[in-house]
Design a protein around this motif. Structure first.
Motif, short mmCIF file in Angstrom:
data_model
loop_
_atom_site.label_atom_id
_atom_site.label_comp_id
_atom_site.label_asym_id
_atom_site.label_seq_id
_atom_site.Cartn_x
_atom_site.Cartn_y
_atom_site.Cartn_z
N TRP A 156 0.84 -1.19 0.00
CA TRP A 156 0.00 0.00 0.00
C TRP A 156 0.88 1.25 0.00
O TRP A 156 2.07 1.19 0.35
CB TRP A 156 -0.95 0.01 1.20
CG TRP A 156 -0.27 -0.05 2.54
CD1 TRP A 156 0.00 -1.17 3.28
CD2 TRP A 156 0.22 1.05 3.31
NE1 TRP A 156 0.63 -0.84 4.45
CE2 TRP A 156 0.78 0.52 4.50
CE3 TRP A 156 0.24 2.43 3.12
CZ2 TRP A 156 1.36 1.32 5.49
CZ3 TRP A 156 0.83 3.24 4.09
CH2 TRP A 156 1.37 2.69 5.27
N ALA A 171 -3.14 10.95 -2.64
CA ALA A 171 -3.15 9.79 -3.52
C ALA A 171 -2.84 8.59 -2.65
O ALA A 171 -1.90 8.61 -1.86
CB ALA A 171 -2.10 9.93 -4.62
N TYR A 172 -3.68 7.56 -2.75
CA TYR A 172 -3.37 6.34 -2.01
C TYR A 172 -3.85 5.13 -2.78
O TYR A 172 -4.77 5.21 -3.61
CB TYR A 172 -3.94 6.36 -0.59
CG TYR A 172 -5.42 6.61 -0.46
CD1 TYR A 172 -6.35 5.60 -0.69
CD2 TYR A 172 -5.90 7.86 -0.05
CE1 TYR A 172 -7.71 5.82 -0.54
CE2 TYR A 172 -7.26 8.09 0.11
CZ TYR A 172 -8.15 7.07 -0.13
OH TYR A 172 -9.50 7.29 0.01
N LEU A 173 -3.20 4.02 -2.54
CA LEU A 173 -3.57 2.78 -3.21
C LEU A 173 -3.45 1.62 -2.22
O LEU A 173 -2.46 1.50 -1.51
CB LEU A 173 -2.71 2.55 -4.45
CG LEU A 173 -1.19 2.72 -4.32
CD1 LEU A 173 -0.49 1.37 -4.29
CD2 LEU A 173 -0.67 3.53 -5.51
N LEU A 217 -8.06 2.84 -5.28
CA LEU A 217 -7.32 4.08 -5.51
C LEU A 217 -8.10 5.25 -4.93
O LEU A 217 -9.31 5.35 -5.10
CB LEU A 217 -7.12 4.31 -7.02
CG LEU A 217 -6.52 3.18 -7.84
CD1 LEU A 217 -6.41 3.62 -9.30
CD2 LEU A 217 -5.17 2.76 -7.30
N ARG A 230 -3.20 10.66 -10.44
CA ARG A 230 -2.27 10.87 -9.32
C ARG A 230 -1.63 9.55 -8.88
O ARG A 230 -0.43 9.51 -8.57
CB ARG A 230 -3.01 11.50 -8.13
CG ARG A 230 -3.45 12.93 -8.35
CD ARG A 230 -3.77 13.64 -7.04
NE ARG A 230 -4.83 13.00 -6.28
CZ ARG A 230 -6.13 13.25 -6.42
NH1 ARG A 230 -6.52 14.13 -7.35
NH2 ARG A 230 -7.03 12.65 -5.67
N CYS A 231 -2.42 8.49 -8.85
CA CYS A 231 -1.87 7.20 -8.43
C CYS A 231 -0.90 6.64 -9.47
O CYS A 231 0.13 6.04 -9.13
CB CYS A 231 -3.01 6.21 -8.17
SG CYS A 231 -4.02 6.62 -6.72
N ARG A 268 2.84 5.01 -9.33
CA ARG A 268 2.96 3.61 -9.77
C ARG A 268 2.45 3.55 -11.21
O ARG A 268 1.26 3.38 -11.46
CB ARG A 268 2.16 2.67 -8.86
CG ARG A 268 2.71 2.55 -7.44
CD ARG A 268 4.12 1.97 -7.38
NE ARG A 268 4.21 0.61 -7.89
CZ ARG A 268 4.19 -0.49 -7.12
NH1 ARG A 268 4.05 -0.37 -5.80
NH2 ARG A 268 4.31 -1.67 -7.66
N ILE A 323 -0.42 1.47 -13.01
CA ILE A 323 -1.84 1.71 -12.76
C ILE A 323 -2.52 2.37 -13.96
O ILE A 323 -3.73 2.21 -14.16
CB ILE A 323 -2.01 2.58 -11.48
CG1 ILE A 323 -1.62 1.77 -10.25
CG2 ILE A 323 -3.42 3.13 -11.36
CD1 ILE A 323 -1.57 2.58 -8.97
#
Length: 317
Positions: free
Chosen positions: A202, A213-215, A224, A248-249, A253, A256
């Motif tokens: 993560w 931004a987070y995953l 996401l 943004r994600c 990475r 994605i």
């Protein structure tokens, strides 16, 4: 303590806070009913990204204890991930620093500065509980039923509708009208679910302007995010926001960028300047315990708050 089915306490609210509180009470031998407006799978909690991390929640001193209490439970539940939906997953909170966190951070096993290889922008590495809410919420409900509890779908117009000696208010954003408590406000969060291109860790980052931004990886899915729009009530996904989230994600990475979009989700976090976890008496002398206002950290503090709420509701139980 043995009790008749559902005659001791009604917990109003079927999200993660309400269900966890009900489980704690039922496993202490009390007769528990949960009244929930929506099916468990359609509550705000079902939309949560659900990484354990004290996010946008006060008061800090109490939050630390609630969070660490919950962390211990989730570490145990992670031994049965297929059943509980809880896994321990490595990842990085970008831009975070240990000296900027509360005292709770010193008690999180393994929490440390991230290396440049782990995240070039600097941050904190941790192996934390990541909860698949599509599995965890039904598991909580099943655990409650095994303990003798009952879940009923019911819309409540007043807390006094509950006819048990003790009522526990876990209505989240609903407390704004039900209590009423105008200090409870929505903080809108939007997520995009994509097919996981093979990511197993993560990541969360926040720019200087507050843009997130987070995953979060869940097997074949990747969640996401995200947004934190204060006082916005719309639960309709915004296509432009979704595109920005993916962009943004993908900036952190790149794999994605081409991932297939599976779903869009929107949830309204029940934010309050401080969690309300306290006991009061109704006009007829019955006990009312409030347990709401957890913002985006309901999963993080659920077990700690549930145990404290149970103690307030039944001090001798």
């Amino acid at each position: 303590m043995e009790s008749e089915r559902g005659n001791d306490v009604i917990v109003i609210g079927g999200g993660v806070i309400g269900l966890t509180t009900a489980v704690v009470l039922a496993e202490r031998g009390l007769g528990v009913r949960v009244w929930t407006r929506d099916p468990v799978e359609r509550t705000t909690s079902a939309v949560a990204g659900a990484l354990w991390w004290p996010y946008r929640i006060e008061p800090e001193a109490r939050v630390g204890a609630w969070s660490l209490n919950s962390l211990t439970v989730y570490e145990e539940l992670a031994e049965r991930p297929e059943e509980t939906g809880v896994r321990l997953v490595e990842g990085v909170q970008g831009q975070a620093r240990l000296d900027a966190l509360g005292a709770w951070a010193a008690r999180v096993p393994g929490l440390r500065a991230a290396t440049a290889e782990e995240y070039a922008g600097g941050g904190l590495w941790a192996r934390l509980p990541l909860i698949d809410m599509a599995v965890h919420l039904p598991w909580l409900r099943a655990r409650l039923v095994r303990a003798g509890g009952v879940v009923e779908e019911r819309t409540v117009a007043a807390l006094t509708e509950a006819d048990t000696p003790v009522v526990v208010n876990c209505t989240g954003l609903g407390a704004r009208e039900l209590v009423p408590d105008a200090s409870v406000r929505p903080v809108r969060g939007q997520l995009v679910v994509v097919a996981n291109p093979g990511i197993t860790t993560w990541l969360g980052t926040t720019d200087a302007d507050g843009t997130m931004a987070y995953l979060f990886p869940h097997a074949d899915r990747l969640l996401l995010g995200g947004t934190a729009e204060e006082d916005v009530w719309s639960t309709e996904p915004d296509p432009a926001v979704a595109e920005a989230i993916v962009r943004r994600c993908a900036a952190v990475r790149p794999e994605i960028a081409g991932a297939r979009v599976l779903a869009h989700r929107v949830g309204l976090r029940p934010y309050r300047d401080a969690v309300r976890l306290e006991r009061e008496l109704l006009p007829d002398g019955r006990v009312l315990v409030h347990n709401y206002g957890h913002g985006g950290a309901g999963v993080t503090v659920a077990w700690g708050c549930a145990r404290e709420a149970a103690g307030l509701a039944f001090p001798a139980a």
